[in-house]
Design an enzyme around this catalytic site. Structure first.
Site, short mmCIF file in Angstrom:
data_model
loop_
_atom_site.label_atom_id
_atom_site.label_comp_id
_atom_site.label_asym_id
_atom_site.label_seq_id
_atom_site.Cartn_x
_atom_site.Cartn_y
_atom_site.Cartn_z
CB SER A 103 -0.92 0.01 1.22
OG SER A 103 -0.17 0.04 2.41
CE LYS A 104 2.53 2.64 5.39
NZ LYS A 104 1.59 3.75 5.33
CB SER A 105 5.22 -0.49 -2.65
OG SER A 105 5.98 -0.90 -3.76
#
Length: 306
Positions: A242-244
């Site tokens: 989700s942060k990539s």
């Protein structure tokens, strides 16, 4: 994987019907890590001949992506993963969270906090007492009062015994933010209880949240579900999807390859799905061939493996 019916350190739920859920936040389209959590929770619910629900955790408007919730639901449908009951949306449930918060305030289990993030950072970052008083024009956050020595232990169905000193490692837990938005911890506890969730199956990134949720359940007099935390999918740099930048949406037009990859990531035998030509056929084979004991207890999976 440990037995899904192993003794639970918190309130036992063995006599309750199995009710699981998948609860995505609409901060983007479903990626492979989301699919793994959805498919894993669905498989465990079906294995227990239980109910599987979908809940939209749309509590944080500044982080939400327009239309993401609807796209997530359409993608789940394309993968054959349908909620057994109407989808619940947290954005419509403010009155329920307010009622729970008022109970906590009335009992003294919650309190108003005027501390800013910068002030807390200077004090070590963990709230154990207020370092700031009321200020004109500034709304307080509301926190759960966590007593010193509040150690929570529970038995995770996949990862085994877990323990956390919530007072020392987390501090007083935010229930309503200073900007007026409801905190995830309060909403998830209220909704799990109202939906009679017996088993929470989710990614390992939420393992650390479980003890504070158990404390909040106790403060509200609510039952504690069983918990099972699935492996977390990371990109090549070790970041959560989700942060990539690697968090590309799963292709709703090609559900079979993604479901097969999620099946392998859950440690299941690829041969079980061999020859499945439709989503319905793949899901039927996965239900009959699913072995919970094959789910790895390793906390992470590299996306490149699939």
């Amino acid at each position: 994987m440990r037995s899904l019916h192993s003794p639970h350190v918190s309130t036992p739920t063995a006599s309750r019907p199995y009710r699981g859920r998948f609860a995505p936040s609409p901060t983007g389209d479903l990626h492979f890590g989301s699919l793994l959590a959805a498919f894993g929770s669905w498989l465990l619910a079906r294995h227990a001949q239980g109910t599987w629900l979908v809940r939209v955790e749309d509590l944080d408007p500044p982080r939400e992506v327009a239309g993401a919730a609807e796209r997530q639901l359409r993608t789940l449908a394309a993968f054959g993963l349908h909620s057994d009951e109407p989808v619940l949306r947290q954005s419509e449930r403010g009155a329920h969270y307010r009622a729970a918060l008022e109970r906590l305030l009335a009992s003294g289990a919650a309190f108003a906090c005027h501390c800013s993030r910068s002030e807390l950072a200077e004090a070590g970052g963990i709230h154990r007492h207020c370092v700031s008083g009321p200020r004109p024009g500034r709304e307080p956050a509301i926190r759960l009062r966590v007593a010193d020595g509040s150690v929570v232990a529970y038995d995770d169905a996949i990862r085994g015994p877990q323990s956390q000193d919530v007072a020392r490692e987390v501090g007083d837990v935010v229930l309503r933010r200073a900007d007026g938005y409801w905190a995830y911890q309060l909403a998830v506890v209220v909704d799990d209880a109202e939906q009679a969730i017996s088993d929470v199956v989710r990614g390992a990134d939420l393992l650390d949240s479980t003890p504070r949720q158990i404390l909040l359940q106790r403060a509200l007099g609510l039952p504690t579900p069983r918990y099972a935390h699935l492996p977390l999918v990371l990109d090549g740099a070790g970041r959560k999807l989700s942060k990539s930048d690697a968090a590309l949406p799963v292709d709703a037009e090609r559900p079979l390859p993604a479901l097969a990859a999620a099946w392998r990531a859950l440690g299941q035998d690829p041969a079980v799905l061999h020859g499945a030509g439709t989503v319905a056929e793949l899901l039927a084979r996965s239900q009959s061939g699913f072995d919970p004991g094959r789910i790895a207890a390793a906390p992470t999976i590299a996306l490149g493996e699939f």
